[in-house]
Each structure stands twice: as C-alpha cells, then as structure tokens.
Write an enzyme that holds these catalytic residues in place. Sequence first.
Site, PDB file in Angstrom:
ATOM      1  N   ARG A   1      11.762  -5.648   5.201  1.00 35.58           N
ATOM      2  CA  ARG A   1      11.495  -4.189   5.137  1.00 35.58           C
ATOM      3  C   ARG A   1      12.314  -3.277   5.816  1.00 35.58           C
ATOM      4  O   ARG A   1      12.465  -3.461   6.997  1.00 35.58           O
ATOM      5  CB  ARG A   1      10.024  -3.856   5.140  1.00 35.58           C
ATOM      6  CG  ARG A   1       9.420  -2.372   5.070  1.00 35.58           C
ATOM      7  CD  ARG A   1       8.226  -2.182   4.625  1.00 35.58           C
ATOM      8  NE  ARG A   1       7.163  -2.750   5.975  1.00 35.58           N
ATOM      9  CZ  ARG A   1       5.959  -2.728   5.790  1.00 35.58           C
ATOM     10  NH1 ARG A   1       5.329  -2.330   4.497  1.00 35.58           N
ATOM     11  NH2 ARG A   1       5.026  -2.913   6.981  1.00 35.58           N
TER      12      ARG A   1
ATOM     13  N   ARG B   1      10.781  -0.630  11.028  1.00 38.00           N
ATOM     14  CA  ARG B   1       9.717  -0.224  12.152  1.00 38.00           C
ATOM     15  C   ARG B   1       9.535  -1.360  13.209  1.00 38.00           C
ATOM     16  O   ARG B   1       9.840  -2.420  12.891  1.00 38.00           O
ATOM     17  CB  ARG B   1       8.570  -0.470  11.082  1.00 38.00           C
ATOM     18  CG  ARG B   1       8.194   0.883  10.485  1.00 38.00           C
ATOM     19  CD  ARG B   1       7.002   0.758   9.513  1.00 38.00           C
ATOM     20  NE  ARG B   1       5.926   0.163  10.015  1.00 38.00           N
ATOM     21  CZ  ARG B   1       4.617  -0.019   9.341  1.00 38.00           C
ATOM     22  NH1 ARG B   1       4.509   0.399   8.241  1.00 38.00           N
ATOM     23  NH2 ARG B   1       3.816  -0.636   9.893  1.00 38.00           N
TER      24      ARG B   1
ATOM     25  N   LYS C   1       0.760  -1.088   0.014  1.00 41.17           N
ATOM     26  CA  LYS C   1       0.054  -0.008  -0.085  1.00 41.17           C
ATOM     27  C   LYS C   1       0.787   1.237  -0.085  1.00 41.17           C
ATOM     28  O   LYS C   1       0.532   2.082  -0.826  1.00 41.17           O
ATOM     29  CB  LYS C   1      -0.662   0.074   1.167  1.00 41.17           C
ATOM     30  CG  LYS C   1      -1.757  -0.931   1.298  1.00 41.17           C
ATOM     31  CD  LYS C   1      -2.819  -0.824   2.326  1.00 41.17           C
ATOM     32  CE  LYS C   1      -2.237  -0.968   3.799  1.00 41.17           C
ATOM     33  NZ  LYS C   1      -1.565  -2.162   4.224  1.00 41.17           N
TER      34      LYS C   1
ATOM     35  N   ARG D   1      -1.010  -8.564  13.105  1.00 43.30           N
ATOM     36  CA  ARG D   1      -1.455  -7.605  12.203  1.00 43.30           C
ATOM     37  C   ARG D   1      -2.483  -8.280  11.175  1.00 43.30           C
ATOM     38  O   ARG D   1      -3.381  -7.655  10.709  1.00 43.30           O
ATOM     39  CB  ARG D   1      -0.437  -6.551  11.636  1.00 43.30           C
ATOM     40  CG  ARG D   1       0.215  -5.649  12.801  1.00 43.30           C
ATOM     41  CD  ARG D   1       1.663  -5.312  12.499  1.00 43.30           C
ATOM     42  NE  ARG D   1       1.683  -4.444  11.128  1.00 43.30           N
ATOM     43  CZ  ARG D   1       2.745  -4.449  10.700  1.00 43.30           C
ATOM     44  NH1 ARG D   1       3.823  -4.723  10.853  1.00 43.30           N
ATOM     45  NH2 ARG D   1       2.972  -3.616   9.455  1.00 43.30           N
TER      46      ARG D   1
ATOM     47  N   ARG E   1      -9.730   1.321   7.950  1.00 43.98           N
ATOM     48  CA  ARG E   1      -9.507  -0.017   8.314  1.00 43.98           C
ATOM     49  C   ARG E   1     -10.484  -0.757   9.184  1.00 43.98           C
ATOM     50  O   ARG E   1     -10.196  -2.010   9.474  1.00 43.98           O
ATOM     51  CB  ARG E   1      -8.376   0.052   9.237  1.00 43.98           C
ATOM     52  CG  ARG E   1      -6.898  -0.316   8.288  1.00 43.98           C
ATOM     53  CD  ARG E   1      -5.702  -0.147   9.590  1.00 43.98           C
ATOM     54  NE  ARG E   1      -4.529  -0.844   9.136  1.00 43.98           N
ATOM     55  CZ  ARG E   1      -3.350  -0.078   8.662  1.00 43.98           C
ATOM     56  NH1 ARG E   1      -3.386   0.901   8.624  1.00 43.98           N
ATOM     57  NH2 ARG E   1      -2.345  -0.959   8.656  1.00 43.98           N
TER      58      ARG E   1
HETATM   59  P1  AMP Z   1       0.614   1.007   8.630  1.00 49.25           P
HETATM   60  O1  AMP Z   1       1.718   2.085   8.624  1.00 49.25           O
HETATM   61  O2  AMP Z   1      -0.563   1.509   7.806  1.00 49.25           O
HETATM   62  O3  AMP Z   1       1.017  -0.408   8.474  1.00 49.25           O
HETATM   63  O4  AMP Z   1       0.074   1.204  10.147  1.00 49.25           O
HETATM   64  C1  AMP Z   1       0.706   0.890  11.282  1.00 49.25           C
HETATM   65  C2  AMP Z   1      -0.113   0.490  12.583  1.00 49.25           C
HETATM   66  O5  AMP Z   1      -0.803   1.957  12.619  1.00 49.25           O
HETATM   67  C3  AMP Z   1      -1.252  -0.208  12.338  1.00 49.25           C
HETATM   68  O6  AMP Z   1      -1.036  -1.460  12.749  1.00 49.25           O
HETATM   69  C4  AMP Z   1      -2.124   0.315  13.351  1.00 49.25           C
HETATM   70  O7  AMP Z   1      -1.881  -0.083  14.688  1.00 49.25           O
HETATM   71  C5  AMP Z   1      -2.005   1.786  13.242  1.00 49.25           C
HETATM   72  N1  AMP Z   1      -3.039   2.240  12.123  1.00 49.25           N
HETATM   73  C6  AMP Z   1      -2.831   2.903  10.884  1.00 49.25           C
HETATM   74  N2  AMP Z   1      -3.819   3.156  10.255  1.00 49.25           N
HETATM   75  C7  AMP Z   1      -4.925   2.667  11.263  1.00 49.25           C
HETATM   76  C8  AMP Z   1      -6.312   2.988  11.158  1.00 49.25           C
HETATM   77  N3  AMP Z   1      -6.638   3.617   9.917  1.00 49.25           N
HETATM   78  N4  AMP Z   1      -7.152   2.512  12.225  1.00 49.25           N
HETATM   79  C9  AMP Z   1      -6.621   2.055  13.374  1.00 49.25           C
HETATM   80  N5  AMP Z   1      -5.511   2.047  13.290  1.00 49.25           N
HETATM   81  C10 AMP Z   1      -4.433   2.243  12.510  1.00 49.25           C
END
Ligand code: AMP
Length: 220
Positions: free
Chosen positions: A127, A162, A13, A173, A88
């Site tokens: 990553r 990360r 993404k 996740r 999400r």
């Molecule tokens: P990402 O960078 O998109 O992989 O997001 C990393 C983490 O941020 C996720 O595993 C969630 O803990 C939190 N997070 C990101 N976007 C959302 C969302 N729309 N709703 C809730 N938690 C989020």
Amino acid sequence: MIIIMLGAPGTGKGTIAGLLEGKLGFKQVSTGDIFRKNIQKQTELGKLANSYMEKGNLVPDDVTIKIVEDRLEQPDVQNGIILDGFPRTVAQAEALDKILEGKGKKIDMVLNLTTPEEEIIERVVSRRVCSNPECKTIYNVIMNPPKQEGICDKCGSELIQRKDDNEETIKTRIATYMEQTSPLVEYYKNQGILKTEEVSQRINRLAKDVADDIESEITC
Ligand code: AMP
C-alpha cells in the site's frame, strides 16, 4: 446519515469510505488520519498516539473518544459522516451510542469488511498513500499502481508508505483487531445494522464493487 466502517486493517475501509464520500457527499472521518496529522505536526496528541501506533496497538479509549466527540460537533459532518476506523473497542462503541443518543441521532449502517489474512498482509505491505492530506488517495504498487511511480495520479503529490504498513506491525494490528475490535461484529449484529461484505481478489470483489453496491442501496 451515519455509516461506520468496520474491519481488520487492510480490508479496504479507507478506500471504500473515500469512494462513498465522493459518491454520497458524506464526510469521511478517519481517526487514523487525525492521529497521523498530529504526528506530522508533532503535537502532544501526536507524540502520545505515535507511541501506540508504531507498535500496532490502539490509542487509549478516552483520548480517541474525545477526538470523535469533538469532531461530531463540526458543521461539515451534520449531513452525513462515514466513520473510518472508529469505534475499535466495545467501550468506544458504547460511548458513540451515548453521544449520538444525546443528539437524537443513530447509526444507519455498519459496513463490516472481511478479507483473507494472507491477502491483507500482501495488500498492506504494497500500500502507498498520497502524502497530500486533502487527497489521501490510496494505491497498491501491485494491484493498483500510480501511472508514474511514487507520484499521485490525482494531485501530483509524493506517495508515501505508512510507518505501520510493514509485515511485523501488521501482524500485531491484526491480533489487536481480533482481540479488541472483532467483538463489535456481534455488538452491531445485535442492533440489526450490520452489513458484511467480503473484499477479496479470491472472489474478484474489489473495494470499488462494494462501494458501487452500497451507493445503489443507499440511493435507491
Ligand atoms: P488506521 O489508519 O485506521 O489503520 O489506524 C492506524 C492506527 O491508528 C491504528 O493501528 C491505531 O494505533 C490508531 N487508531 C486509529 N483509530 C483508532 C481507534 N478508534 N482507537 C484506537 N486507536 C486507533
């Protein structure tokens, strides 16, 4: 134009949203990046978000929706936005529909990315991300390594891993995605705006190939 990036963690993404931002000029807005910036600055939001993120769980809907609602007011997203990692949950998707309706706008495309689970795990643990918040280029130490180990090719900043990109957290996740996010595939299919793309070495289709095709589809 409003594009939503949907898909399990590690499906590409962020990479595809970044490529499309460069090609189309629409602003990439990643809720994960907003949370990580707040964690780095040790804000109250950062502390709250971290307590969920480090376990691989979602940050509560009310907090996340408010952040996106405020971000949608900013001038830099008025011509186009690529929402990377939001919505999400169904509650977030419904809230977004309502917010956009109030502005007389609507989602143009939901890009749903799929990747086999073994590949996701492999991809996520290898990553690395540029630590410069203005750059954020994503590398993979096996498939797409930087020219100099640990250093970003584009801006020379340090590459970091990360905290939630480890084998244990990625499994949670993925489970969180299956339970709370995957119902959105049906939600957007019913709205007739879902476009599903597999991003996988298995079929030799990489993030770059998908971004090129989406660019052609939008600009033609
Ligand atoms: P990402 O960078 O998109 O992989 O997001 C990393 C983490 O941020 C996720 O595993 C969630 O803990 C939190 N997070 C990101 N976007 C959302 C969302 N729309 N709703 C809730 N938690 C989020």
